[in-house]
Write a protein that holds these residues in place. Structure first.
Motif, mmCIF file in Angstrom:
data_model
loop_
_atom_site.group_PDB
_atom_site.id
_atom_site.type_symbol
_atom_site.label_atom_id
_atom_site.label_comp_id
_atom_site.label_asym_id
_atom_site.label_seq_id
_atom_site.Cartn_x
_atom_site.Cartn_y
_atom_site.Cartn_z
ATOM 1 N N UNK A 137 -4.358 12.423 -6.993
ATOM 2 C CA UNK A 137 -5.301 11.362 -7.309
ATOM 3 C C UNK A 137 -4.697 9.975 -7.276
ATOM 4 N N UNK A 138 -3.369 9.862 -7.300
ATOM 5 C CA UNK A 138 -2.702 8.564 -7.278
ATOM 6 C C UNK A 138 -2.770 7.923 -5.895
ATOM 7 N N UNK A 139 -2.689 8.735 -4.851
ATOM 8 C CA UNK A 139 -2.659 8.241 -3.474
ATOM 9 C C UNK A 139 -4.063 8.264 -2.884
ATOM 10 N N UNK A 140 -4.540 7.091 -2.451
ATOM 11 C CA UNK A 140 -5.865 7.006 -1.859
ATOM 12 C C UNK A 140 -5.808 7.102 -0.344
ATOM 13 N N UNK A 141 -4.737 6.590 0.250
ATOM 14 C CA UNK A 141 -4.575 6.604 1.704
ATOM 15 C C UNK A 141 -3.082 6.512 2.021
ATOM 16 N N UNK A 142 -2.613 7.334 2.952
ATOM 17 C CA UNK A 142 -1.220 7.281 3.406
ATOM 18 C C UNK A 142 -1.242 7.252 4.928
ATOM 19 N N UNK A 197 1.554 0.261 -1.535
ATOM 20 C CA UNK A 197 2.927 0.698 -1.808
ATOM 21 C C UNK A 197 3.538 1.261 -0.528
ATOM 22 N N UNK A 198 4.778 1.636 -0.616
ATOM 23 C CA UNK A 198 5.487 2.328 0.454
ATOM 24 C C UNK A 198 5.923 3.678 -0.115
ATOM 25 N N UNK A 199 5.744 4.751 0.650
ATOM 26 C CA UNK A 199 6.100 6.072 0.127
ATOM 27 C C UNK A 199 6.755 6.932 1.203
ATOM 28 N N UNK A 200 7.524 7.911 0.772
ATOM 29 C CA UNK A 200 8.180 8.865 1.662
ATOM 30 C C UNK A 200 8.558 10.084 0.831
ATOM 31 N N UNK A 201 8.953 11.154 1.528
ATOM 32 C CA UNK A 201 9.425 12.345 0.821
ATOM 33 C C UNK A 201 10.859 12.645 1.224
ATOM 34 N N UNK A 203 8.840 13.024 -4.060
ATOM 35 C CA UNK A 203 7.883 12.046 -3.560
ATOM 36 C C UNK A 203 8.370 10.704 -4.089
ATOM 37 N N UNK A 204 8.815 9.855 -3.180
ATOM 38 C CA UNK A 204 9.416 8.574 -3.548
ATOM 39 C C UNK A 204 8.467 7.449 -3.158
ATOM 40 N N UNK A 205 8.334 6.468 -4.020
ATOM 41 C CA UNK A 205 7.459 5.339 -3.731
ATOM 42 C C UNK A 205 8.059 4.065 -4.288
ATOM 43 N N UNK A 226 11.231 3.169 9.751
ATOM 44 C CA UNK A 226 12.158 3.425 8.646
ATOM 45 C C UNK A 226 11.859 4.742 7.930
ATOM 46 N N UNK A 227 10.847 5.494 8.406
ATOM 47 C CA UNK A 227 10.499 6.770 7.788
ATOM 48 C C UNK A 227 9.600 6.635 6.573
ATOM 49 N N UNK A 228 9.245 5.414 6.222
ATOM 50 C CA UNK A 228 8.388 5.182 5.062
ATOM 51 C C UNK A 228 6.942 4.981 5.509
ATOM 52 N N UNK A 229 6.046 5.457 4.674
ATOM 53 C CA UNK A 229 4.611 5.393 4.964
ATOM 54 C C UNK A 229 3.969 4.261 4.175
ATOM 55 N N UNK A 230 3.262 3.348 4.841
ATOM 56 C CA UNK A 230 2.442 2.402 4.085
ATOM 57 C C UNK A 230 1.330 3.199 3.405
ATOM 58 N N UNK A 231 1.020 2.862 2.161
ATOM 59 C CA UNK A 231 0.030 3.646 1.437
ATOM 60 C C UNK A 231 -0.784 2.757 0.502
ATOM 61 N N UNK A 232 -1.996 3.218 0.223
ATOM 62 C CA UNK A 232 -2.843 2.598 -0.782
ATOM 63 C C UNK A 232 -2.904 3.570 -1.951
ATOM 64 N N UNK A 233 -2.593 3.066 -3.131
ATOM 65 C CA UNK A 233 -2.544 3.922 -4.316
ATOM 66 C C UNK A 233 -3.309 3.265 -5.453
ATOM 67 N N UNK A 234 -3.376 3.941 -6.583
ATOM 68 C CA UNK A 234 -4.004 3.350 -7.762
ATOM 69 C C UNK A 234 -3.243 2.108 -8.219
ATOM 70 N N UNK A 235 -1.982 1.973 -7.819
ATOM 71 C CA UNK A 235 -1.169 0.800 -8.161
ATOM 72 C C UNK A 235 -1.265 -0.277 -7.085
ATOM 73 N N UNK A 236 -2.103 -0.075 -6.073
ATOM 74 C CA UNK A 236 -2.241 -1.035 -4.982
ATOM 75 C C UNK A 236 -1.494 -0.562 -3.745
#
Length: 140
Positions: A39-44, A62-66, A79-81, A50-60
């Protein structure tokens, strides 16, 4: 009177998924699957160079990767953000159990608002794992 902030607290939920360890690890390791169960991640979006995914989350935004560590009979998926300039991690510990995979999901709540909030977080995490279980068990 000044309020002293609460110490960080770890919250854990667990479930067994009726799928082989490799399938479960691969699925959780794919950051683009996060919105389907967390539920935290709305769009990835797809990962950048760089292997990182731009993402939209409940915190606005962010950048995320595993990050994945595989070992005989188990795996760890982190799960790193980067959220507001700070790197945060949630951990999935996976262990083969017969034909299924036991999944333990742990997050650290930096500023818990009390026992009730931590209990609500644990329930949310259990619901998220249940959603992941449902998706994985119907995925072929």
């Amino acid at each position: 009177m000044k309020t002293v902030p609460s110490a960080p607290a770890r919250v854990t939920a667990a479930i067994t998924i009726d799928r082989p360890l490799t399938d479960v690890t691969d699925w959780f390791a794919n950051a683009e699957n996060l919105p389907s169960w967390s539920g935290f991640f709305q769009e990835v979006d797809a990962a950048g160079n760089d292997g990182r995914h731009p993402a939209l989350s409940l915190a606005g935004v962010i950048s995320t990767w595993t990050e994945v560590v595989r070992e005989p009979g188990g795996a760890e998926v982190a799960i790193c953000s980067v959220i507001r300039g700070r790197t945060e991690r949630a951990a999935l510990s996976l262990r083969q159990t017969g034909a299924g995979t036991h999944v333990r999901f742990t997050v650290t709540v930096l500023r818990p608002e009390g026992a009730t909030a931590l209990q609500a977080q644990e329930i949310r995490m259990g619901d998220e794992l249940d959603a992941a279980r449902h998706l994985l068990e119907v995925w072929a």
